[in-house]
Every structure is written in structure tokens, then in C-alpha cells.
Design a protein around this motif. Structure first.
Motif, PDB file in Angstrom:
ATOM      1  N   THR A   3     -12.060 -12.580 -10.017  1.00  0.00           N
ATOM      2  CA  THR A   3     -12.533 -11.362  -9.366  1.00  0.00           C
ATOM      3  C   THR A   3     -13.966 -11.085  -9.808  1.00  0.00           C
ATOM      4  O   THR A   3     -14.250 -11.076 -11.017  1.00  0.00           O
ATOM      5  N   ASN A   4     -14.859 -10.857  -8.865  1.00  0.00           N
ATOM      6  CA  ASN A   4     -16.237 -10.473  -9.188  1.00  0.00           C
ATOM      7  C   ASN A   4     -16.324  -8.954  -9.318  1.00  0.00           C
ATOM      8  O   ASN A   4     -15.956  -8.219  -8.395  1.00  0.00           O
ATOM      9  N   VAL A   5     -16.806  -8.499 -10.483  1.00  0.00           N
ATOM     10  CA  VAL A   5     -16.903  -7.066 -10.777  1.00  0.00           C
ATOM     11  C   VAL A   5     -18.375  -6.702 -10.987  1.00  0.00           C
ATOM     12  O   VAL A   5     -19.104  -7.415 -11.690  1.00  0.00           O
ATOM     13  N   HIS A   6     -18.804  -5.576 -10.391  1.00  0.00           N
ATOM     14  CA  HIS A   6     -20.194  -5.127 -10.477  1.00  0.00           C
ATOM     15  C   HIS A   6     -20.204  -3.764 -11.178  1.00  0.00           C
ATOM     16  O   HIS A   6     -19.630  -2.795 -10.672  1.00  0.00           O
ATOM     17  N   TYR A   7     -20.847  -3.698 -12.340  1.00  0.00           N
ATOM     18  CA  TYR A   7     -20.911  -2.479 -13.132  1.00  0.00           C
ATOM     19  C   TYR A   7     -22.205  -1.708 -12.867  1.00  0.00           C
ATOM     20  O   TYR A   7     -23.267  -2.297 -12.632  1.00  0.00           O
TER      21      TYR A   7
ATOM     22  N   SER B 182     -23.266  -7.745 -13.118  1.00  0.00           N
ATOM     23  CA  SER B 182     -22.045  -8.349 -12.556  1.00  0.00           C
ATOM     24  C   SER B 182     -21.455  -9.347 -13.546  1.00  0.00           C
ATOM     25  O   SER B 182     -22.177  -9.962 -14.340  1.00  0.00           O
ATOM     26  N   PHE B 183     -20.141  -9.498 -13.475  1.00  0.00           N
ATOM     27  CA  PHE B 183     -19.470 -10.551 -14.238  1.00  0.00           C
ATOM     28  C   PHE B 183     -18.220 -10.983 -13.471  1.00  0.00           C
ATOM     29  O   PHE B 183     -17.753 -10.283 -12.564  1.00  0.00           O
TER      30      PHE B 183
ATOM     31  N   ARG C  47      -8.163  -1.152 -15.443  1.00  0.00           N
ATOM     32  CA  ARG C  47      -9.096  -0.041 -15.586  1.00  0.00           C
ATOM     33  C   ARG C  47     -10.421  -0.608 -16.071  1.00  0.00           C
ATOM     34  O   ARG C  47     -10.640  -0.794 -17.268  1.00  0.00           O
ATOM     35  N   TYR C  48     -11.303  -0.857 -15.123  1.00  0.00           N
ATOM     36  CA  TYR C  48     -12.547  -1.520 -15.484  1.00  0.00           C
ATOM     37  C   TYR C  48     -13.469  -0.617 -16.291  1.00  0.00           C
ATOM     38  O   TYR C  48     -14.391  -1.098 -16.948  1.00  0.00           O
ATOM     39  N   ASP C  49     -13.243   0.711 -16.256  1.00  0.00           N
ATOM     40  CA  ASP C  49     -14.027   1.570 -17.129  1.00  0.00           C
ATOM     41  C   ASP C  49     -13.692   1.299 -18.592  1.00  0.00           C
ATOM     42  O   ASP C  49     -14.579   1.261 -19.459  1.00  0.00           O
ATOM     43  N   ASP C  50     -12.385   1.070 -18.896  1.00  0.00           N
ATOM     44  CA  ASP C  50     -11.992   0.709 -20.271  1.00  0.00           C
ATOM     45  C   ASP C  50     -12.491  -0.684 -20.628  1.00  0.00           C
ATOM     46  O   ASP C  50     -12.954  -0.932 -21.749  1.00  0.00           O
ATOM     47  N   ARG C  51     -12.376  -1.610 -19.666  1.00  0.00           N
ATOM     48  CA  ARG C  51     -12.792  -2.981 -19.933  1.00  0.00           C
ATOM     49  C   ARG C  51     -14.304  -3.053 -20.200  1.00  0.00           C
ATOM     50  O   ARG C  51     -14.764  -3.901 -20.963  1.00  0.00           O
ATOM     51  N   PHE C  52     -15.064  -2.170 -19.587  1.00  0.00           N
ATOM     52  CA  PHE C  52     -16.510  -2.177 -19.781  1.00  0.00           C
ATOM     53  C   PHE C  52     -16.861  -2.066 -21.263  1.00  0.00           C
ATOM     54  O   PHE C  52     -17.694  -2.815 -21.783  1.00  0.00           O
TER      55      PHE C  52
ATOM     56  N   GLY D  18     -19.709   3.588 -13.217  1.00  0.00           N
ATOM     57  CA  GLY D  18     -18.814   3.180 -12.148  1.00  0.00           C
ATOM     58  C   GLY D  18     -18.846   1.676 -11.932  1.00  0.00           C
ATOM     59  O   GLY D  18     -19.587   0.949 -12.602  1.00  0.00           O
ATOM     60  N   HIS D  19     -18.042   1.216 -10.993  1.00  0.00           N
ATOM     61  CA  HIS D  19     -17.974  -0.217 -10.707  1.00  0.00           C
ATOM     62  C   HIS D  19     -17.481  -0.437  -9.283  1.00  0.00           C
ATOM     63  O   HIS D  19     -16.931   0.477  -8.649  1.00  0.00           O
ATOM     64  N   SER D  20     -17.670  -1.639  -8.798  1.00  0.00           N
ATOM     65  CA  SER D  20     -17.046  -2.108  -7.559  1.00  0.00           C
ATOM     66  C   SER D  20     -16.532  -3.518  -7.822  1.00  0.00           C
ATOM     67  O   SER D  20     -17.134  -4.279  -8.574  1.00  0.00           O
TER      68      SER D  20
END
Length: 295
Positions: free
Chosen positions: A225-229, A241-242, A166-171, A187-189
Motif C-alpha cells: 500500500t502506498n501511503v502519503h503523509y 510517501s512510503f 491507524r496511520y496516524d499512530d504508525r507515523f 493527515g494522510h492518504s
């Protein structure tokens, strides 16, 4: 679509059953029987004496002169010329020995010649040193294996699955975003995940199933994994991004079947990935199926 563990396990059992059912039985053809030795050579200690007509199972073909066999729960090496394929005539061995000696000798020589030819063709695959091929599952990509006796090093590189983070929690768990009053997550991708596995493996022959081995081992795994917030700060929208990096350890088990006539192997495996960084203690299941060209 992610492969079902139940389907992969069922396929694994089917391969094991099929190969075991088609494993051939061989017979000692020499009138004086055969010595089963500790190693492939006449200088090796004799473990037991196998009488003429006894059934043995070929475990491995070492070279054109020696085969590794199983007899009465004992495993050792016998000269290949003394071992021929059992054609279902064992019940008539006593009558055959009373027939013409010259005809019997010719029959044994023909069988030995045929057996030697099959041994030469099989030795190329049983003595494989390296294999490269394709893997399907998790991860799906390229697989490479280097053999050394009954051990091997394996490298798998390819696309893997994201396991529902859950990248919203990880943010909000990152230090600079932990103030929920200042940062508003929008949001994120996330891009594809790349996984690199390195395994040290131990192989064991399966008695009575020529060419089939089971193996187990351990090794490290890294996932990227590349994540874009997308978030708001001070009523302005930002993008950042991170790289999500997961490091851990695999424990793996599997089956590998090596074909006798062609330099290919097929395999099935399953492993448990235990994360050490950045979510220590998380355990994820992975599995795969694939084919390698051996050289």
C-alpha cells in the motif's frame, strides 16, 4: 463492499448441497458382475467383486475405458462398459434377466455406448492441467492454477482491503518521526492495496458428488500500500510517501466444482493471513469466489 463471511459460507454450503443432491447413481450392468481394481487397468489387483445390479457412485472418470467408483465404502476402478446410469429399474432387474437374452444384451450395449460417449466428453475437464480466471472478494483480480494429480499451485493477484491501520499512530512509530515535539502529524492518504498470494493445495474428491472437490493448503502472501503523509516540521508543511509492506503466511480451505461438459470450474475459499512483517502476529480473515477456464 466487503463480502460477509456468513454469506460466503452459506453459499459454499448451498453449492455442496446442490451438487450432492444431483449426483447420479450408476449400476453394474454385466451379468457376471464387475471387478473393482486398485488402478485403471486389468493388470491392477482386484479389491472386490461387485454383483450385477449393484449401485455404485462414480467418483471420477479417468478415461473412456475406466471409471473410479465407490462401492460399500471401498473406492477403486471399474471398466466403463460395465457401468451404466441407474434409471430407477433396479427393482425389476430379476425380471429383466429372465426376459429375452438378445433384447437384454442390446439394451446393455446401447447403455454402454452412451456411457462411453459421456465419459469421453467428461475426461477433458477431469484431466485439466491449468486454469486461469477471475476472483472476486479479497483479493479481487486474476487467479491462476496449475494442477498435478491431486495437488496444485495457485496464484492470486489483485486488489485487497486495508485492514483499518491507524496511520496516524504508525507515523510516530517510524524512527525519524518519533519525536512528537518536532513532527506534527496533519493527515494522510492511502492508495489501493495490492495482494499477491501463492498457495500449495491438496485436493480431495467428495464421495457421491461427481466433479466436486474440497481442498486445503498453505503459502506466502505479500501486500503493498502506498501511503502519503502530510506533517509540519519547524512550522513548515511537508509531504512524504512510503510503501507499507505486509508479509505473512496463509492457511486456506475451499471447494471447487468442475463442470463435465464445459472446461470451467467455480470455487469458494477462505483463508487466515498471519503477518510476519511488519506487524508480527496479526491475523486477518480473507475469502473469495471465482471462476476459471481450464486447459
Amino acid at each position: 463492499m466487503r463480502p460477509s463471511f456468513k454469506h460466503l459460507f452459506a453459499t459454499l454450503l448451498c453449492v455442496l448441497f446442490f451438487v450432492s443432491a444431483h449426483a447420479q447413481t450408476y449400476v453394474i450392468s454385466s451379468s457376471s458382475g464387475a471387478n473393482i481394481r486398485k488402478g485403471p487397468g486389468t493388470d491392477q489387483p482386484v479389491l472386490a467383486k461387485i454383483p450385477q445390479g449393484s449401485n455404485v457412485k462414480v467418483v471420477e472418470r479417468t478415461n473412456s475405458n475406466w471409471v473410479k467408483v465407490s462401492y460399500n465404502s471401498q473406492t477403486g476402478y471399474v471398466a466403463s462398459e460395465l457401468v451404466t446410469e441407474d434409471k430407477g429399474r433396479n427393482s425389476n432387474n430379476n425380471n429383466a434377466r429372465n426376459a429375452s437374452a438378445s433384447n437384454g444384451s442390446n439394451g446393455r450395449n446401447n447403455k454402454a455406448s452412451s456411457q462411453s460417449s459421456r465419459s469421453s466428453s467428461a475426461s477433458s475437464s477431469s484431466n485439466k492441467k491449468m486454469g486461469i480466471g477471475l476472483r472476486f472478494g479479497d483479493p479481487a483480480g486474476i487467479t491462476f492454477k496449475k494442477y498435478s494429480g491431486n495437488t496444485a499451485w495457485e496464484i492470486n493477484l489483485g486488489r485487497s482491503y486495508r485492514w483499518g491501520y491507524r496511520y496516524d499512530d504508525r507515523f510516530y512509530r517510524y524512527d525519524r518521526f518519533d519525536n512528537r515535539k518536532l513532527y506534527d502529524y496533519k493527515g494522510h492518504s492511502a492508495g489501493p492495496t495490492t495482494a499477491l498470494q501463492v498457495h500449495w493445495l491438496k485436493h480431495h474428491d467428495i464421495s457421491g458428488a461427481n466433479g466436486l472437490q474440497f481442498y486445503y493448503g498453505v503459502g506466502p502472501q505479500a501486500r503493498f500500500t502506498n501511503v502519503h503523509y502530510r506533517y509540519k516540521y519547524d512550522d513548515r508543511e511537508y509531504y512524504e510517501s512510503f510503501t507499507d509492506l505486509d508479509l505473512g503466511v496463509d492457511g486456506v480451505i475451499g471447494l471447487e466444482y468442475t463442470f463435465k461438459e464445459v472446461p470451467f470450474s467455480i470455487f469458494l475459499d477462505a483463508n487466515a493471513f498471519i503477518e510476519v512483517f511488519d506487524a508480527p502476529g496479526w491475523i486477518h480473515g480473507q475469502s473469495g469466489i471465482g471462476v476459471r477456464y481450464n486447459f
